[in-house]
Design a protein around this motif. Structure first.
Motif, PDB file in Angstrom:
ATOM      1  N   GLN A   1       0.825  -1.202   0.000  1.00 43.63           N
ATOM      2  CA  GLN A   1       0.000   0.000   0.000  1.00 43.63           C
ATOM      3  C   GLN A   1       0.863   1.256   0.000  1.00 43.63           C
ATOM      4  OE1 GLN A   1      -3.353  -0.320  -0.314  1.00 43.63           O
ATOM      5  NE2 GLN A   1      -3.303   1.877  -0.725  1.00 43.63           N
ATOM      6  N   ALA A   2       1.974   1.203   0.738  1.00 44.13           N
ATOM      7  CA  ALA A   2       2.890   2.344   0.759  1.00 44.13           C
ATOM      8  C   ALA A   2       3.501   2.572  -0.621  1.00 44.13           C
ATOM      9  CB  ALA A   2       3.991   2.108   1.793  1.00 44.13           C
TER      10      ALA A   2
ATOM     11  N   ASN B   1       0.838   4.168  -2.788  1.00 43.43           N
ATOM     12  CA  ASN B   1       0.670   5.588  -2.458  1.00 43.43           C
ATOM     13  C   ASN B   1       1.820   6.426  -3.012  1.00 43.43           C
ATOM     14  OD1 ASN B   1      -1.685   5.014  -1.078  1.00 43.43           O
ATOM     15  ND2 ASN B   1      -0.685   4.884   0.922  1.00 43.43           N
ATOM     16  N   CYS B   2       3.028   5.854  -2.957  1.00 43.67           N
ATOM     17  CA  CYS B   2       4.203   6.559  -3.470  1.00 43.67           C
ATOM     18  C   CYS B   2       4.083   6.783  -4.978  1.00 43.67           C
ATOM     19  CB  CYS B   2       5.462   5.757  -3.146  1.00 43.67           C
ATOM     20  SG  CYS B   2       7.001   6.533  -3.669  1.00 43.67           S
TER      21      CYS B   2
ATOM     22  N   ARG C   1       1.291   6.812  -6.752  1.00 42.10           N
ATOM     23  CA  ARG C   1       0.200   7.754  -7.008  1.00 42.10           C
ATOM     24  C   ARG C   1       0.635   9.197  -6.771  1.00 42.10           C
ATOM     25  NH1 ARG C   1      -4.563   4.255  -4.019  1.00 42.10           N
ATOM     26  NH2 ARG C   1      -5.247   3.058  -5.853  1.00 42.10           N
ATOM     27  N   LYS C   2       1.429   9.406  -5.718  1.00 42.45           N
ATOM     28  CA  LYS C   2       1.911  10.757  -5.436  1.00 42.45           C
ATOM     29  C   LYS C   2       2.835  11.240  -6.554  1.00 42.45           C
ATOM     30  CE  LYS C   2       2.799  11.807  -1.214  1.00 42.45           C
ATOM     31  NZ  LYS C   2       3.424  11.916   0.143  1.00 42.45           N
TER      32      LYS C   2
END
Length: 221
Positions: free
Chosen positions: A179-180, A183-184, A186-187
């Motif tokens: 998940q991290a 998120n990375c 996506r950012k």
């Protein structure tokens, strides 16, 4: 590798030479990477110390001072001005990750904090954080021919990736890690204003099966 990068960062902060290992040619991961000639080995330092008669000329014995980062009660990373140390060799022991040298940003001595700020930037300012360990790695090592060919093979014929993600996971298999990573990515997509399905290359020390649940969202390698 992170131990060497931490030592390299510290050598810059203290304006000292970088020593790697006892003997040249026996460095770690020697089958996969080549090392620059900008560093010394302990054997070379001993030879130069004798050749230049440093004991008589400077009245200094070739001794080593050890700081154990893994034992908080025995580390001076936070409360000592390392620039005042007289010992010719400093061994910053137990730094198993890239955070070791960054602890000097919290040192109580302003001189040490300033040296760390010059290298790492100010923690409270995201825009002042340079890619220190990436640049140190670029200067100190280079991939072997086989590794370089393998890396170049990945994007061959299809262009450069939009995003490259390096996951140093060790034995971690947590779902939160995936998940991290998501998120990375996506950012990065948001910051770079990329299309809905960017081309992503994931490099990891763990089998990439753990990332399979999210690969449908990207063009991955």
């Amino acid at each position: 590798m992170y131990k060497m990068l931490t030592a390299a960062a510290l050598s810059i902060m203290l304006n000292r030479s970088l020593i790697i290992g006892q003997t040249r040619g026996k460095y770690p991961f020697g089958d996969y990477i080549s090392y620059s000639n900008l560093t010394f080995t302990l054997k070379e330092i001993k030879h130069l110390w004798r050749k230049n008669n440093c004991v008589k000329k400077y009245k200094r014995q070739l001794v080593m001072r050890i700081d154990d980062f893994e034992k908080p009660a025995k580390t001076n990373a936070l409360c000592s001005n390392w620039r005042d140390w007289d010992q010719p060799i400093i061994w910053f022991q137990g730094t198993t990750d890239a955070i070791g040298a960054q602890f000097f940003l919290k040192n109580v001595h302003s001189e040490m904090r300033s040296a760390a700020y010059e290298l790492f930037g100010k923690p409270e300012s995201l825009r002042s954080r340079p890619n220190i360990f990436g640049e140190l790695m670029r200067v100190l090592i280079s991939p072997s021919k086989d590794v370089e060919e393998a890396v170049n093979w990945v994007p061959d014929g299809v262009g450069e990736p939009d995003i490259t993600l390096h996951m140093r996971m060790l034995m971690n298999r947590s779902v939160r890690v995936v998940q991290a990573a998501l998120n990375c990515i996506r950012k990065a997509m948001h910051n770079l204003q990329l299309r809905s399905k960017p081309r992503v290359v994931v490099a990891s020390d763990t089998q990439l099966k753990i990332f399979m649940p999210i690969t449908h969202q990207f063009k991955t390698d």
